[in-house]
Design an enzyme around this catalytic site. Structure first.
Site, short mmCIF file in Angstrom:
data_model
loop_
_atom_site.label_atom_id
_atom_site.label_comp_id
_atom_site.label_asym_id
_atom_site.label_seq_id
_atom_site.Cartn_x
_atom_site.Cartn_y
_atom_site.Cartn_z
N ASP A 1 134.62 22.31 41.70
CA ASP A 1 132.92 22.61 41.36
C ASP A 1 133.39 24.20 40.63
O ASP A 1 134.23 24.87 40.81
CB ASP A 1 132.32 22.72 42.21
CG ASP A 1 130.80 22.85 41.94
OD1 ASP A 1 130.29 22.67 40.85
OD2 ASP A 1 130.30 23.69 42.67
N THR B 1 129.99 26.41 40.06
CA THR B 1 128.99 27.36 40.71
C THR B 1 129.49 27.38 42.00
O THR B 1 129.40 26.41 42.67
CB THR B 1 127.76 26.94 40.16
OG1 THR B 1 127.83 26.46 38.91
CG2 THR B 1 126.64 28.05 40.47
N PHE C 1 111.54 28.21 27.89
CA PHE C 1 112.81 27.58 27.62
C PHE C 1 112.87 26.28 27.84
O PHE C 1 112.18 25.42 28.47
CB PHE C 1 113.68 28.43 28.77
CG PHE C 1 115.02 27.68 28.76
CD1 PHE C 1 116.11 27.93 28.12
CD2 PHE C 1 115.36 26.47 29.80
CE1 PHE C 1 117.40 27.47 28.35
CE2 PHE C 1 116.60 26.11 30.04
CZ PHE C 1 117.53 26.30 28.89
N ASP D 1 128.56 18.32 45.08
CA ASP D 1 129.95 17.93 44.98
C ASP D 1 130.35 16.93 46.40
O ASP D 1 131.50 16.55 46.48
CB ASP D 1 130.61 19.14 45.56
CG ASP D 1 130.33 20.24 44.41
OD1 ASP D 1 130.26 20.00 43.36
OD2 ASP D 1 129.94 21.53 44.89
#
Lengths: 363, 1209
Positions: B411, B413, B556, B837
């Site tokens: 993974d 992050t 955003f 994960d």
């Protein structure tokens, strides 16, 4: 595989109290836990391996030669008296009708036997190591346990009881005890036909522990016959266990040495068992001088039915026991091989070292 | 488990729920759940599970039967039980009963003790959790209750930072509108806070008395494991209210930023979603395990063959000899034919030969693995001081597989990166700040930095913020207008919330760490964002508080890649501030001077080259009329029924044009310590590392570069971003063609023909020259993972040095792992930290969780956990390698020693009429495996080391034998077996040769069975001890103790067993009386033992010496030279890196969801006190949650989030 554990919920959670327990979570810095224990790390190098091979060779070859020479110096003679060949004097005894058959075999000792001479009987194709045979005995009974005497172990079946009386000694081993009688005579010289009987000693042929620890007659002051009165003799036996050696109390009953020797079962189907000792008389005369002998056999023990063989063996002895050519030859062979291997490895190692040096440069 | 959708409608017919009468509680299948608040009597009828959780399996009474039952479900144990029963049949019994029962009992006891300890700890933790306290409303009074006494239908009060005790329906909270914040780290691993809201009718129930009168009834779905779904209805006061997941607080969550809240217990204990999710995970087996099982089966087959041969032998013997030997040895009563005798002897032989499949094998393997696991737990080099977390082997059965890993799936992050964003550099008006120069004007290296910039002038500064370039602060102090505007933008243009508990103690709650970093930077440089209301933002600019009027937040999203705010300053001027991705923003600028543009672009390139995430900042002045007109159009658009999003987007786009460039920021996505070094080392160890991340492509590629997975001297980085099957296929094909072409051009001799079969293609691709990398995003991956393309994808990916998959869903992560597992037959390892994960961690052969993070879901699912990615190298290269080596050596030796031991019986069979007579004393058979030979080999299996740990890090190639499975495979197994059989032959025939006609030195018979047994047994023990001595490469004191100790114990037991005392007590059990001293006093016996030992060991030594001096030494040479080369190459690469021109890799620093702007503007998430300051508008208040929810569900429907036009690498 992990299951959910409520503990994780507690410890892992952000709200779980920090410190305290956390301090102890630090692993100890010990040589054991960090796998830094001091250790000896031997490696097989040319410096250690090659000398080992040479040393093994150098040690084994002389030992082998020593054993071989010793073994060759041992006198041994073997006389097969099974009597299967029609020419054999014992051939007549093969017939099942003949009871208490006696036969005589002549033989010549070309060299004299010095020192103590041992007389063995040898059996072939006799499976004393068969599982059912080996277990068919009751050591409690043989150890003189009165209750086992009257109630032998089940292992003795089918030689446990006969005519509703317990068999003593019970079991197939005892039942099949070797019962030929061998007598040895020296034909002193051609002119004097009267043979000289060779004195055969029947004590001292069993292990001390067997005779004094493992085998015991039932306790009590009464006579052996009294002690065994509630028992019956094994089916094949001609006489009861207390009649094995009526002359010598200390060699009678379960502690009869012939019986003890028989009861120490052999590892292999061809074996020899010590029968009698012929003790050296003095240093001047050989125990058995070279010459004509004859062996008187009371032929009781049938082996013909299962292709067994019976032999009588006379042998002298050395520090390593009887004649044993195998050990000497094996030692010499292994020693030589070891030495050869050392040489081969030396050569290979030498050659390789050159090539590795070049490999280092070229690759 | 599906929730019938029509149920709510059925209930809807009546205002109140249908009466209970018809329904009976049906065990096991609960169709719906009803719970009435404050009515325990009513709820008890349903017999819902209490909140008492039970993870333990046994109690004192049930332990023995249940545990034994479980143990006998294992084939091995049942097998030995079967043997035990066989032995009770007298005709078959070839051994005494205890030779099997002693090891069996020992094995069962060891396992039972282990199970009992495990269960004890489970009991303990259960109790700990069950006895936690929470406040329960009982009879109108709040009472402290233990968790286990909480029932469905109870109302409980939670306070800030408390764990939620059960699955609750949120009734009311201290926050306005019944909002409450929770952290769901334990459930899904996401550390950002989530909002839950009570339904409006209950949110007013603020005090205990009101709550005590609350008698609503909830009817909802039965317990299930879906964390993000809940459907139910609340019936109260003749009304019904729909309930969703938005109203639920699940067990395992933690209440945050909320003083208190009340909740109604819906699911308790085992019914909670947390517990429903914690099912037994799939049991993982190592490849050695599987190999071992196969081998055991083979051995079993071999055993049956031997049994058959000997049985046939027995039948023939009994027929030929046995029948005639009956004079002395009659057959057993039951045996009437030679055939039947053979049949019985088959079973007898199965009993005595069963030691080729030793019962202690499995137990020993477990013990060794346990030892290795402890070494991992104890390793202080894998202990993270900062987080105070040691490494933990959570599974004790996979250790040796750690030495065979070929693929690592990581993974990003939280695993490669720390998920900490640091404001690192910035470019303001063409001037770059952030680099530290030494006196001579050279860039200073890390480590020789001077003191950080002193922010003491600013009482509101964040103490933890560090910046090294003091010239920026000087520029601020000098009053440089550009710099001021730069930081003003940073303090205004964001969606961060501030919290000020005490005067001057500011806490920022940022949705994305990037924003937090930027606002914090502005704060320290004197532009302190202090507070906000829906309509205003208050900023302390260099000490003076200035309140800006917030006119609009142009939020955003993934397409816009920018956000803007429109503010009116106290002077009344309206200004738009915008920050966004450089690729987007640079096109929307008022043409700046060429000089400024080029210098800013240069800086951007430079930052990107350092792996920093960049943002461009710009502003634009708006005049009043234009703004009014624009705002009107915006309002119109936002009220539009159809295509609202598009219309808004175009209106935003219109205003965000012609902007003035202010500068750029560079944020460092801090890597975990030692990540690049670890990756480099693992790559050298021939381990392929794939990064699978949910993050955006730019970020992922950035990280790829900063951790040196991608380098600029790679031949090419393929980027696959196709949206259709055809596009993806074409892109993959092109990539392969390029690789093959180039390798062809290099002249490897491969010719590429149009359609190669897949196997051929693989072989070609595995030999490609040059270094390639593959970047693929979630869309394309979805196509690439389809059945008809997965092979193509795998081939392409495996030919590349590095693979990065971005924007992948958790499921895709697992699919990628599964794909490699399926076709590559390689050991895979997945490492990650978050709930996303978990699937991949569970799929891979080995799952590693990063612990010490806030979320623990990944750790719970993992097999190993530690807190730093860099520990992976130690786990694999040191622990894994050693474990593999030790396990292989152990297995080789173990099979060897048992074959050497058992096969002697086979040879003896030919000389004892195939009667299943054992060669050894029965006690020797009993104790051989568990006493005489177990400890030395265990010590080797636990402690052995071939090279010290530093060497395996220095020479990563040492890892390769594990990957290629060289140390223990079928070939090695046969060699061990052959060696064992060879030994057994000598072990029997040398004593046979010696003993056949020999006599003792006192003339008595030497070749009696007992002496033979003692001789063979003694030489066997000596030979296997010498052999273990040869195998042991690392003689610690423990090894010495065990090896010499075992020999000593053998002789001690031998003499004890043959002693007079024991015989006197049990004459029938200790028949070997006097044997030891009689036999071992014979020189012949010792000569035989020495001979046997020499003959057994000599070839082994010679063979090993030859192999050592011929084969591996050569490979050592190769290994050494390769290492030298690699080192040179690495240096080469480093030198080139310095001078390279950075390729543009823009990173937009946002990772948060869209929609917070709206939340802020609505003021919903602000406290009433602060809201009082502003004119509270009710216009959007009723709709914001709805629209937020809608947006969330939209993005949930398209798993990879909003479509994103990727950037070409």
């Amino acid at each position: 595989a992990m299951n959910y554990s409520a503990k994780d919920e507690v410890d892992g959670g952000p709200a779980g109290p920090p410190g305290g327990a956390a301090k102890t979570r630090r692993p100890d810095n010990t040589a054991f836990k960090q796998q830094r224990l001091p250790a000896w790390q031997p490696i097989l190098t040319a410096g250690t391996v090659l000398p080992t091979f040479f040393i093994i060779g150098l040690i084994f070859i002389p030992i082998g030669i020593g054993i071989f020479v010793t073994s060759n110096n041992i006198r041994e003679i073997e006389i097969d008296y099974t009597g299967t060949e029609p020419s054999s004097p014992c051939n007549k005894c093969l017939s099942p009708n003949v009871t208490s058959c006696a036969c005589t075999i002549n033989f010549t000792l070309k060299q004299s036997f010095e020192g103590n001479v041992f007389m063995y009987y040898g059996l072939s194709n006799f499976y004393q190591n068969h599982r059912r045979y080996v277990k068919s005995r009751d050591d409690s009974q043989l150890n003189g346990d009165p209750s086992a005497l009257l109630n032998p172990s089940k292992e003795c079946e089918p030689y446990r009881r006969n005519e509703d009386r317990p068999i003593a000694p019970c079991g197939a081993i005892a039942n099949s005890m070797f019962n030929d009688t061998l007598e040895l005579y020296l034909v002193a010289n051609e002119s004097d036909p009267k043979p000289i009987p060779i004195p055969l000693k029947k004590k001292g042929i069993a292990w001390w522990t067997d005779k004094n620890v493992k085998f015991r007659n039932p306790p009590g002051k009464e006579s052996l016959e009294e002690k065994f009165k509630d028992t019956i003799k094994p089916v094949n036996w001609h006489k009861a266990v207390y009649e094995l050696d009526p002359e010598d109390e200390s060699n009678n009953g379960f502690i009869n040495e012939d019986f003890i020797v028989w009861m120490r079962t052999a590892a292999l189907p061809t074996f020899r068992k010590l029968y009698r000792l012929i003790e050296r008389r003095d240093d001047l005369h050989p125990t058995l001088p070279a010459g004509q002998y004859f062996l008187n056999i009371t032929y009781n023990y049938p082996v013909h039915s299962f292709d067994g063989r019976k032999r009588m063996i006379l042998s002298t002895i050395s520090w390593m026991g009887g004649k044993n050519p195998f050990l000497g030859i094996a030692y010499i062979t292994i020693g030589s091989i070891s030495f050869l291997l050392g040489v081969v490895l030396l050569v290979i190692n030498h050659k390789y070292r050159n090539s590795s040096n070049t490999a280092d440069i070229t690759i | 488990m599906t929730v019938p959708k029509e149920i709510p409608e059925k209930w809807a017919r009546a205002g109140a729920p249908p009466s209970w009468s018809q329904k009976k509680p049906s065990w096991g299948t609960e169709e719906e759940r009803r719970a009435r608040a404050n009515d325990r009597e009513y709820n008890e009828k349903f017999q819902y599970a209490s909140n008492c959780i039970k993870t333990s399996k046994y109690n004192i009474v049930t332990f023995l039967p249940v545990n034994l039952f479980e143990q006998f479900q294992e084939v091995a144990n049942t097998y030995f039980l079967f043997l035990l029963i066989l032995q009770l049949i007298p005709q078959i019994s070839s051994l005494s009963w205890f030779t099997t029962i002693v090891p069996l009992v020992l094995v069962l006891t060891i396992t039972a003790v282990k199970d009992a300890t495990d269960d004890y700890f489970r009991h303990k933790s259960d109790n700990q959790v069950n006895n936690r306290h929470s406040q329960v409303l009982i009879n109108g009074v709040l009472q402290q209750e233990q968790w286990m006494n909480v029932c469905v239908g109870d109302i409980i009060k939670l306070e800030n930072n408390q764990f939620v005790a059960a699955d609750l329906l949120l009734l009311s909270s201290s926050e306005p509108h019944g909002l409450c914040y929770i952290e769901t780290a334990e459930l899904d691993g996401e550390t950002n806070m989530k909002v839950r809201q009570a339904i409006p009718v209950t949110s007013e129930l603020g005090d205990v008395s009101q709550l005590a009168r609350f008698d609503g009834e909830v009817i909802c779905e039965p317990p299930n494991n879906k964390l993000d779904k809940f459907s139910g209805t609340l019936y109260w006061k003749e009304n019904k209210f729909p309930l969703s997941n938005q109203n639920m607080l699940l067990r395992g969550c933690v209440l945050r930023n909320t003083e208190w809240c009340f909740g109604l217990v819906i699911f308790a204990g085992p019914d909670t979603k947390l517990m429903q999710n914690s099912g037994r995970t799939k049991f993982k087996r190592t490849s050695i395990d599987r190999l071992m099982n196969t081998l055991v089966l083979w051995i079993f087959g071999f055993l049956v063959c031997m049994g058959v041969i000997l049985a046939i032998g027995n039948a023939i013997w009994e027929h030929e000899v046995g029948t005639r030997f009956q004079v002395y040895l009659p057959w057993d009563e039951a045996v009437d034919s030679a055939f039947f005798s053979g049949f019985l002897s088959f079973w007898s032989y199965i009993i005595i030969l069963n030691t080729v499949v030793p019962i202690s094998l499995y137990v020993s393997v477990e013990v060794i693995r346990l030892g290795h696991s402890y070494f991992i737990n104890w390793d202080k080099k894998m202990f993270c001081m900062k987080k105070r977390t040691p490494a933990e082997a959570r599974t004790t059965t996979l250790n040796e597989e750690l030495g065979q890993v070929e693929y690592i799936f990581s993974d990003k992050t939280g695993t490669l990166t720390q998920n900490i964003m640091v404001f690192n550099k910035c470019s303001i008006n063409g001037h770059s700040y952030g680099d530290v120069f030494d006196v001579l004007g050279h860039k200073a290296e890390l480590g020789e930095r001077p003191e950080p910039v002193d922010f003491s002038f600013n009482p509101l500064a964040d103490k933890k913020f560090l910046f090294w370039d003091s010239s920026l602060l000087e520029a601020v102090k000098m009053g440089d207008p550009h710099t001021h505007e730069f930081f003003r933008l940073l303090s205004l243009c964001h969606t961060v919330m501030s919290e000020e508990k005490n005067e001057g103690e500011l806490y920022y709650k940022a949705q994305s760490p990037d924003e937090g970093a930027l606002v914090t930077a502005a704060r320290n440089f004197g532009f302190v964002f202090r507070s906000r209301t829906p309509k205003t933002i208050t900023v302390h600019e260099l000490g003076t508080a200035i309140t800006y009027q917030l006119l609009a937040i142009l939020d955003f999203n993934n397409i816009r890649k920018r956000m803007s705010v429109i503010v009116r300053n106290p002077e009344g001027k309206i200004r738009l501030y915008c920050k966004g991705a450089d690729t987007i923003l640079l096109d929307r600028l008022h043409p700046p001077t060429q000089e400024l543009l080029s210098s800013t672009t240069d800086h951007l390139n430079e930052y990107a080259g350092d792996g920093l995430r960049t943002l461009v900042l710009a502003y634009k002045d708006l005049d009043e009329e234009y703004y009014e007109e624009w705002a009107r159009r915006r309002l119109q658009a936002s009220l539009a029924q159809d295509s609202r999003e598009d219309r808004l987007a175009s209106i935003y786009e219109e205003v965000e044009s012609d902007m003035m460039l202010l500068g750029a920021t560079a944020i460092e996505d801090k890597l975990q310590q030692g990540v690049p070094e670890t990756i480099a080392l693992l790559t050298l160890a021939n381990i392929k590392i794939w990064v699978l991340t949910g993050d955006k492509q730019e970020t992922a590629v950035n990280i790829g570069y900063s951790c040196k997975m991608l380098t600029d001297d790679m031949t090419e980085v393929f980027v696959v971003t196709g949206h259709t099957v055809l596009e993806v296929r074409e892109e993959l094909r092109k990539a392969r063609k390029k690789m093959v072409d180039s390798s062809h051009a290099v002249g490897n001799g491969f010719t590429y023909q149009g359609n190669l079969s897949s196997s051929k293609l693989t072989s070609v691709l595995e030999a490609v020259a040059g270094e390639y990398a593959l970047v693929i995003n979630g869309h394309s991956l979805a196509h690439a993972l389809e059945a008809d393309m997965e092979l193509e994808f795998l081939e392409t990916a495996c030919a590349c040095k590095a693979v990065i998959c971005c924007r992948v869903t958790p499921l895709q992560k697992a699919q990628v792992v599964e794909l490699v597992k399926k076709y590559k037959k390689a050991v895979t390892l997945a490492i990650g930290d978050g709930a996303n994960d978990v699937s991949m961690i569970k799929t891979a052969h080995i799952g590693v969780g990063i612990s010490g993070q806030e979320g623990i879901q990944a750790v719970l699912a993992s097999d190993y956990s530690f807190s730093q990615f860099k520990f992976l190298q130690r786990l694999l290269l040191v622990h894994g390698r050693w474990s593999y080596l030790r396990m292989c050596k152990f297995l080789c030796y173990f099979f060897y020693k048992n074959f050497a031991f058992t096969m002697v019986h086979f040879w003896f069979g030919f000389f004892c009429g195939f009667s299943a007579q054992t060669v050894y004393d029965q006690y020797f058979i009993t104790l051989y495996n568990i006493v005489y030979t177990s400890l030395p080999v265990l010590a080797m299996g636990v402690f052995d080391q071939d090279v010290p740990e530093q060497r395996s890090m220095e020479y990563p190639k040492l890892y390769e034998p594990g990957q290629l499975n060289l140390l223990f495979n079928k070939r090695e197994f046969f060699i061990c077996i052959a060696q064992g059989i060879y030994t057994s032959v000598l072990m029997f025939f040398i004593p046979y040769g010696v003993f056949a006609e020999a006599t003792r030195d006192d003339g008595t018979q030497l070749a009696d069975y007992q002496s033979f047994a003692v001789t063979v047994a003694t030489s066997l023990v000596i030979v296997v001890s010498v052999q273990i001595g040869l195998d042991t490469g690392y003689w610690t004191a423990i090894n010495h103790f065990f090896i010499w100790g075992s020999l000593a114990v053998y002789f001690a037991i031998l003499f004890a067993m043959h002693s007079n005392g024991l015989f006197d007590m049990f004459p029938n059990q200790f028949r070997f009386v006097g044997n030891a001293q009689n036999t071992l006093a014979q020189p012949t016996v010792w000569l035989t033992i020495a001979l046997t030992t020499a003959v057994c060991i000599m070839p082994v030594v010679a063979f090993r010496f030859l192999r050592l001096s011929l084969k591996p030494d050569l490979s050592d040479t190769v290994r050494y030279t390769q290492l030298v080369r690699k080192k040179q190459k690495a240096q080469h690469r480093c030198m080139r890196r310095v001078g390279r021109t950075g390729s543009r890799r823009s990173g937009y620093a946002f990772s948060h969801q869209e929609g917070f702007g709206e939340l802020i503007m609505s003021g919903k998430n602000m406290r009433l006190s602060s809201l009082a300051l502003s004119s509270f508008s009710t216009r959007s208040s009723s709709s914001w949650i709805e629209s937020l929810r809608r947006k969330k569900s939209d993005s949930a429907n398209s798993p990879s989030g909003g479509a994103e036009k990727p950037l070409k690498g």
